[in-house]
Design a protein around this motif. Structure first.
Motif, mmCIF file in Angstrom:
data_model
loop_
_atom_site.group_PDB
_atom_site.id
_atom_site.type_symbol
_atom_site.label_atom_id
_atom_site.label_comp_id
_atom_site.label_asym_id
_atom_site.label_seq_id
_atom_site.Cartn_x
_atom_site.Cartn_y
_atom_site.Cartn_z
ATOM 1 N N GLU A 2 1.169 -1.142 0.100
ATOM 2 C CA GLU A 2 -0.331 0.035 -0.098
ATOM 3 C C GLU A 2 0.501 1.096 0.311
ATOM 4 O O GLU A 2 1.577 1.789 0.677
ATOM 5 C CB GLU A 2 -0.918 0.174 1.282
ATOM 6 C CG GLU A 2 -2.414 1.263 0.893
ATOM 7 C CD GLU A 2 -2.672 1.154 2.716
ATOM 8 O OE1 GLU A 2 -3.066 1.972 2.825
ATOM 9 O OE2 GLU A 2 -2.729 0.015 3.342
ATOM 10 N N GLN A 4 2.192 4.931 0.871
ATOM 11 C CA GLN A 4 1.354 5.835 2.037
ATOM 12 C C GLN A 4 1.500 7.547 1.316
ATOM 13 O O GLN A 4 1.449 7.708 0.705
ATOM 14 C CB GLN A 4 2.455 5.435 2.565
ATOM 15 C CG GLN A 4 2.701 4.472 3.901
ATOM 16 C CD GLN A 4 3.653 4.869 4.675
ATOM 17 O OE1 GLN A 4 4.737 5.600 4.653
ATOM 18 N NE2 GLN A 4 3.444 4.105 6.405
ATOM 19 N N SER A 5 0.135 7.876 2.004
ATOM 20 C CA SER A 5 -0.058 9.561 1.668
ATOM 21 C C SER A 5 1.423 10.570 2.037
ATOM 22 O O SER A 5 2.258 10.235 2.504
ATOM 23 C CB SER A 5 -1.057 9.777 2.994
ATOM 24 O OG SER A 5 -1.631 11.286 2.377
ATOM 25 N N THR A 7 1.155 12.841 3.317
ATOM 26 C CA THR A 7 0.995 13.258 4.716
ATOM 27 C C THR A 7 0.283 12.188 5.851
ATOM 28 O O THR A 7 -0.142 11.844 5.640
ATOM 29 C CB THR A 7 -0.388 14.540 4.099
ATOM 30 O OG1 THR A 7 -1.053 14.410 4.478
ATOM 31 C CG2 THR A 7 0.353 15.776 3.937
ATOM 32 N N LEU A 8 0.704 13.362 7.400
ATOM 33 C CA LEU A 8 0.274 12.174 7.631
ATOM 34 C C LEU A 8 -1.339 12.053 8.033
ATOM 35 O O LEU A 8 -1.963 12.515 8.063
ATOM 36 C CB LEU A 8 0.882 13.308 9.649
ATOM 37 C CG LEU A 8 2.622 13.022 9.471
ATOM 38 C CD1 LEU A 8 2.535 13.388 10.739
ATOM 39 C CD2 LEU A 8 3.218 11.322 9.695
ATOM 40 N N THR A 9 -1.630 10.834 8.731
ATOM 41 C CA THR A 9 -3.085 10.751 8.979
ATOM 42 C C THR A 9 -3.430 11.313 10.148
ATOM 43 O O THR A 9 -2.505 12.019 11.051
ATOM 44 C CB THR A 9 -3.641 9.300 9.066
ATOM 45 O OG1 THR A 9 -2.360 8.598 9.903
ATOM 46 C CG2 THR A 9 -2.828 8.307 7.526
ATOM 47 N N ASP A 10 -4.280 11.095 10.236
ATOM 48 C CA ASP A 10 -5.551 11.882 11.539
ATOM 49 C C ASP A 10 -4.575 10.782 12.897
ATOM 50 O O ASP A 10 -4.630 11.675 13.609
ATOM 51 C CB ASP A 10 -6.929 11.499 12.151
ATOM 52 C CG ASP A 10 -7.464 13.176 10.463
ATOM 53 O OD1 ASP A 10 -6.738 13.641 10.365
ATOM 54 O OD2 ASP A 10 -8.899 12.848 10.727
ATOM 55 N N ASP A 11 -4.763 9.319 12.883
ATOM 56 C CA ASP A 11 -3.925 8.980 13.546
ATOM 57 C C ASP A 11 -2.586 9.106 14.161
ATOM 58 O O ASP A 11 -2.761 8.871 14.907
ATOM 59 C CB ASP A 11 -4.752 6.956 13.528
ATOM 60 C CG ASP A 11 -6.093 6.928 13.898
ATOM 61 O OD1 ASP A 11 -6.807 7.282 14.362
ATOM 62 O OD2 ASP A 11 -6.736 5.800 12.529
ATOM 63 N N GLU A 12 -1.905 8.809 12.922
ATOM 64 C CA GLU A 12 -0.493 9.451 13.169
ATOM 65 C C GLU A 12 -0.371 10.623 13.938
ATOM 66 O O GLU A 12 0.496 10.769 14.815
ATOM 67 C CB GLU A 12 0.365 9.698 11.596
ATOM 68 C CG GLU A 12 0.259 7.817 11.209
ATOM 69 C CD GLU A 12 1.509 8.230 9.722
ATOM 70 O OE1 GLU A 12 1.275 7.192 9.404
ATOM 71 O OE2 GLU A 12 0.498 8.984 8.634
ATOM 72 N N VAL A 45 -2.407 19.658 8.722
ATOM 73 C CA VAL A 45 -1.250 18.802 7.936
ATOM 74 C C VAL A 45 0.260 18.578 8.059
ATOM 75 O O VAL A 45 0.731 20.269 7.748
ATOM 76 C CB VAL A 45 -1.735 19.268 6.920
ATOM 77 C CG1 VAL A 45 -1.505 18.312 5.620
ATOM 78 C CG2 VAL A 45 -3.526 19.283 6.631
ATOM 79 N N ARG A 48 4.850 14.016 5.483
ATOM 80 C CA ARG A 48 5.716 12.552 5.258
ATOM 81 C C ARG A 48 6.533 12.854 5.979
ATOM 82 O O ARG A 48 7.640 12.499 7.228
ATOM 83 C CB ARG A 48 4.981 11.552 5.119
ATOM 84 C CG ARG A 48 5.296 10.203 5.628
ATOM 85 C CD ARG A 48 4.774 9.139 5.279
ATOM 86 N NE ARG A 48 3.005 9.176 4.800
ATOM 87 C CZ ARG A 48 2.359 8.387 5.609
ATOM 88 N NH1 ARG A 48 3.725 8.413 7.499
ATOM 89 N NH2 ARG A 48 1.452 8.269 5.968
#
Length: 78
Positions: A2, A4-5, A7-12, A45, A48
């Motif tokens: 997969e 990765q975006s 940018t960081l996810t909300d969880d990260e 935002v 990463r």
């Protein structure tokens, strides 16, 4: 695998800052000298690559963030 975006996810972001509320995340980011942008909904935002460098103790700069991307060269595999 997969992708990765960028940018960081909300969880990260929650894991890094320790806060779920965006205004508290912004406060933490400001206090700790992190750069970020805000969405129209006023959510932070964070990039990463930038986050990885900050967590590794490397001071992000234009030179080391914009390093040329590498690609896998399989031309000599045979």
């Amino acid at each position: 695998m997969e992708m990765q975006s960028e940018t960081l996810t909300d969880d990260e972001l929650t894991a890094i800052t320790g806060y779920m509320i965006p205004s508290c995340q912004i406060g933490w980011l400001n206090k700790n000298g992190w750069r970020y942008v805000l969405t129209r909904a006023r959510r932070p935002v964070v990039g990463r690559i930038y986050a990885r460098m900050k967590l590794a103790g490397v001071k992000p700069s234009a030179e080391n963030v914009a390093a040329e991307a590498w690609s896998l060269d399989l031309s000599r595999v045979g």
